[in-house]
Scaffold this motif. Structure first.
Motif, PDB file in Angstrom:
ATOM      1  N   PHE A   1      45.170  43.401  59.748  1.00 23.92           N
ATOM      2  CA  PHE A   1      43.938  43.472  60.538  1.00 23.92           C
ATOM      3  C   PHE A   1      42.929  42.414  60.125  1.00 23.92           C
ATOM      4  N   SER A   2      43.403  41.278  59.588  1.00 25.88           N
ATOM      5  CA  SER A   2      42.473  40.248  59.151  1.00 25.88           C
ATOM      6  C   SER A   2      41.640  39.759  60.335  1.00 25.88           C
ATOM      7  N   GLY A   3      40.426  39.422  60.027  1.00 27.44           N
ATOM      8  CA  GLY A   3      39.445  39.056  61.041  1.00 27.44           C
ATOM      9  C   GLY A   3      38.420  40.156  61.221  1.00 27.44           C
ATOM     10  N   PHE A   4      38.820  41.399  60.964  1.00 26.11           N
ATOM     11  CA  PHE A   4      37.912  42.540  61.050  1.00 26.11           C
ATOM     12  C   PHE A   4      37.550  43.003  59.641  1.00 26.11           C
ATOM     13  N   LYS A   5      36.297  43.398  59.459  1.00 25.94           N
ATOM     14  CA  LYS A   5      35.828  43.946  58.179  1.00 25.94           C
ATOM     15  C   LYS A   5      34.991  45.195  58.468  1.00 25.94           C
ATOM     16  N   TYR A   6      34.755  45.962  57.424  1.00 29.95           N
ATOM     17  CA  TYR A   6      33.952  47.176  57.624  1.00 29.95           C
ATOM     18  C   TYR A   6      32.895  47.306  56.537  1.00 29.95           C
ATOM     19  N   ASN A   7      31.894  48.145  56.834  1.00 31.17           N
ATOM     20  CA  ASN A   7      30.864  48.560  55.879  1.00 31.17           C
ATOM     21  C   ASN A   7      30.599  50.033  56.087  1.00 31.17           C
ATOM     22  N   HIS A   8      30.245  50.684  54.979  1.00 31.93           N
ATOM     23  CA  HIS A   8      29.926  52.104  55.063  1.00 31.93           C
ATOM     24  C   HIS A   8      28.867  52.425  54.029  1.00 31.93           C
ATOM     25  N   TYR A   9      27.843  53.132  54.474  1.00 34.76           N
ATOM     26  CA  TYR A   9      26.783  53.587  53.576  1.00 34.76           C
ATOM     27  C   TYR A   9      26.508  55.039  53.907  1.00 34.76           C
ATOM     28  N   SER A  10      26.415  55.862  52.857  1.00 34.24           N
ATOM     29  CA  SER A  10      26.182  57.279  53.076  1.00 34.24           C
ATOM     30  C   SER A  10      25.300  57.837  51.973  1.00 34.24           C
TER      31      SER A  10
ATOM     32  N   ASP B   1      24.372  58.345  57.448  1.00 34.06           N
ATOM     33  CA  ASP B   1      25.712  57.767  57.400  1.00 34.06           C
ATOM     34  C   ASP B   1      25.758  56.587  58.368  1.00 34.06           C
ATOM     35  N   TYR B   2      26.052  55.416  57.837  1.00 33.31           N
ATOM     36  CA  TYR B   2      26.202  54.210  58.650  1.00 33.31           C
ATOM     37  C   TYR B   2      27.621  53.694  58.464  1.00 33.31           C
ATOM     38  N   PHE B   3      28.296  53.420  59.576  1.00 33.16           N
ATOM     39  CA  PHE B   3      29.634  52.835  59.506  1.00 33.16           C
ATOM     40  C   PHE B   3      29.707  51.703  60.520  1.00 33.16           C
ATOM     41  N   ASN B   4      30.089  50.503  60.043  1.00 32.15           N
ATOM     42  CA  ASN B   4      30.183  49.316  60.884  1.00 32.15           C
ATOM     43  C   ASN B   4      31.561  48.688  60.774  1.00 32.15           C
TER      44      ASN B   4
ATOM     45  N   ARG C   1      36.010  57.086  66.083  1.00 28.83           N
ATOM     46  CA  ARG C   1      36.847  57.308  64.906  1.00 28.83           C
ATOM     47  C   ARG C   1      36.805  56.069  64.011  1.00 28.83           C
ATOM     48  N   LEU C   2      35.665  55.378  63.982  1.00 29.83           N
ATOM     49  CA  LEU C   2      35.548  54.156  63.186  1.00 29.83           C
ATOM     50  C   LEU C   2      35.888  54.394  61.720  1.00 29.83           C
ATOM     51  N   SER C   3      35.473  55.530  61.183  1.00 32.39           N
ATOM     52  CA  SER C   3      35.681  55.792  59.755  1.00 32.39           C
ATOM     53  C   SER C   3      37.167  55.817  59.387  1.00 32.39           C
ATOM     54  N   ASP C   4      38.045  56.060  60.354  1.00 30.44           N
ATOM     55  CA  ASP C   4      39.489  56.035  60.083  1.00 30.44           C
ATOM     56  C   ASP C   4      39.964  54.641  59.684  1.00 30.44           C
ATOM     57  N   LEU C   5      39.163  53.622  59.981  1.00 28.20           N
ATOM     58  CA  LEU C   5      39.553  52.248  59.677  1.00 28.20           C
ATOM     59  C   LEU C   5      39.226  51.834  58.238  1.00 28.20           C
ATOM     60  N   SER C   6      38.486  52.652  57.505  1.00 27.29           N
ATOM     61  CA  SER C   6      38.080  52.261  56.148  1.00 27.29           C
ATOM     62  C   SER C   6      39.275  51.996  55.237  1.00 27.29           C
ATOM     63  N   ALA C   7      40.373  52.677  55.449  1.00 29.18           N
ATOM     64  CA  ALA C   7      41.562  52.469  54.616  1.00 29.18           C
ATOM     65  C   ALA C   7      42.387  51.276  55.077  1.00 29.18           C
ATOM     66  N   LYS C   8      42.068  50.727  56.260  1.00 32.51           N
ATOM     67  CA  LYS C   8      42.871  49.655  56.825  1.00 32.51           C
ATOM     68  C   LYS C   8      42.190  48.295  56.800  1.00 32.51           C
TER      69      LYS C   8
ATOM     70  N   LYS D   1      31.752  42.162  52.071  1.00 35.16           N
ATOM     71  CA  LYS D   1      30.906  42.102  50.883  1.00 35.16           C
ATOM     72  C   LYS D   1      29.622  41.310  51.105  1.00 35.16           C
ATOM     73  N   ASP D   2      29.531  40.618  52.223  1.00 40.03           N
ATOM     74  CA  ASP D   2      28.312  39.881  52.537  1.00 40.03           C
ATOM     75  C   ASP D   2      27.232  40.773  53.131  1.00 40.03           C
ATOM     76  N   SER D   3      27.588  42.001  53.470  1.00 42.08           N
ATOM     77  CA  SER D   3      26.622  42.928  54.053  1.00 42.08           C
ATOM     78  C   SER D   3      25.924  43.733  52.958  1.00 42.08           C
ATOM     79  N   SER D   4      24.669  44.056  53.194  1.00 48.61           N
ATOM     80  CA  SER D   4      23.910  44.829  52.210  1.00 48.61           C
ATOM     81  C   SER D   4      24.287  46.304  52.219  1.00 48.61           C
ATOM     82  N   LEU D   5      25.039  46.765  53.237  1.00 51.50           N
ATOM     83  CA  LEU D   5      25.409  48.182  53.291  1.00 51.50           C
ATOM     84  C   LEU D   5      26.416  48.586  52.229  1.00 51.50           C
ATOM     85  N   GLY D   6      27.283  47.688  51.820  1.00 46.24           N
ATOM     86  CA  GLY D   6      28.318  48.034  50.871  1.00 46.24           C
ATOM     87  C   GLY D   6      29.477  48.752  51.553  1.00 46.24           C
ATOM     88  N   CYS D   7      30.339  49.347  50.748  1.00 43.52           N
ATOM     89  CA  CYS D   7      31.536  50.007  51.291  1.00 43.52           C
ATOM     90  C   CYS D   7      31.848  51.279  50.509  1.00 43.52           C
ATOM     91  N   GLU D   8      30.939  52.229  50.552  1.00 39.99           N
ATOM     92  CA  GLU D   8      31.160  53.494  49.852  1.00 39.99           C
ATOM     93  C   GLU D   8      32.346  54.221  50.419  1.00 39.99           C
TER      94      GLU D   8
END
Length: 147
Positions: free
Chosen positions: A64-73, A78-81, A128-135, A140-147
């Motif tokens: 899935f290269s090209g796509f990245k995610y961020n999660h803050y809780s 709860d923010y998921f991008n 179901r965006l949160s399902d993508l966190s494992a994929k 790391k350029d985002s201030s939200l981080g990846c909790e």
């Protein structure tokens, strides 16, 4: 013969599962229907308006290269991008919850001018965006981080 049929059925199930079609996000915006889905190991973002595909972006390779995610809780937040960059624009599909308020949609940001356009979901079809966190890889350029 029954053993052979059972083995063939199991093999078809296992092989078929790698070709699953999963929709992770879908909603209507003023620009059209946005959808993020996986088909045969490729992650797709698409914008469809009046039954015609107006924009499409897909991952490269098997990871899935090209796509990245961020999660803050934190408490009641709860923010998921999920984001990707195409040409001179960054697209961010977002799903936010804060103090009982929910918002979802896509943000398109010009990398040159930093101007943002936000397209909120009218009705949310699938989230179901949160399902993508494992994929996906953490952005790391985002201030939200990846909790």
């Amino acid at each position: 013969m029954r053993h052979y049929n059972l083995m063939a059925l199991i093999a078809m199930f296992l092989c078929g599962s790698s070709f699953a079609h999963d929709v992770y996000f879908s909603c209507d915006t003023v620009k059209g229907n946005i959808k993020l889905d996986e088909d045969r190991g490729v992650l797709h973002y698409s914008l469809i308006k009046d039954g015609k595909k107006k924009f499409d972006y897909e991952s490269k390779g098997d990871d899935f290269s090209g796509f990245k995610y961020n999660h803050y809780s934190r408490f009641q937040t709860d923010y998921f991008n999920v984001s990707f960059i195409n040409s001179e624009y960054k697209y961010t599909i977002f799903s936010n919850y804060e103090d009982g308020n929910e918002s979802r949609g896509v943000i398109v940001t010009s990398l040159n001018s930093k101007k943002e356009s936000v397209y909120d979901c009218k009705p949310v079809g699938i989230d179901r965006l949160s399902d993508l966190s494992a994929k996906l890889t953490c952005d790391k350029d985002s201030s939200l981080g990846c909790e």
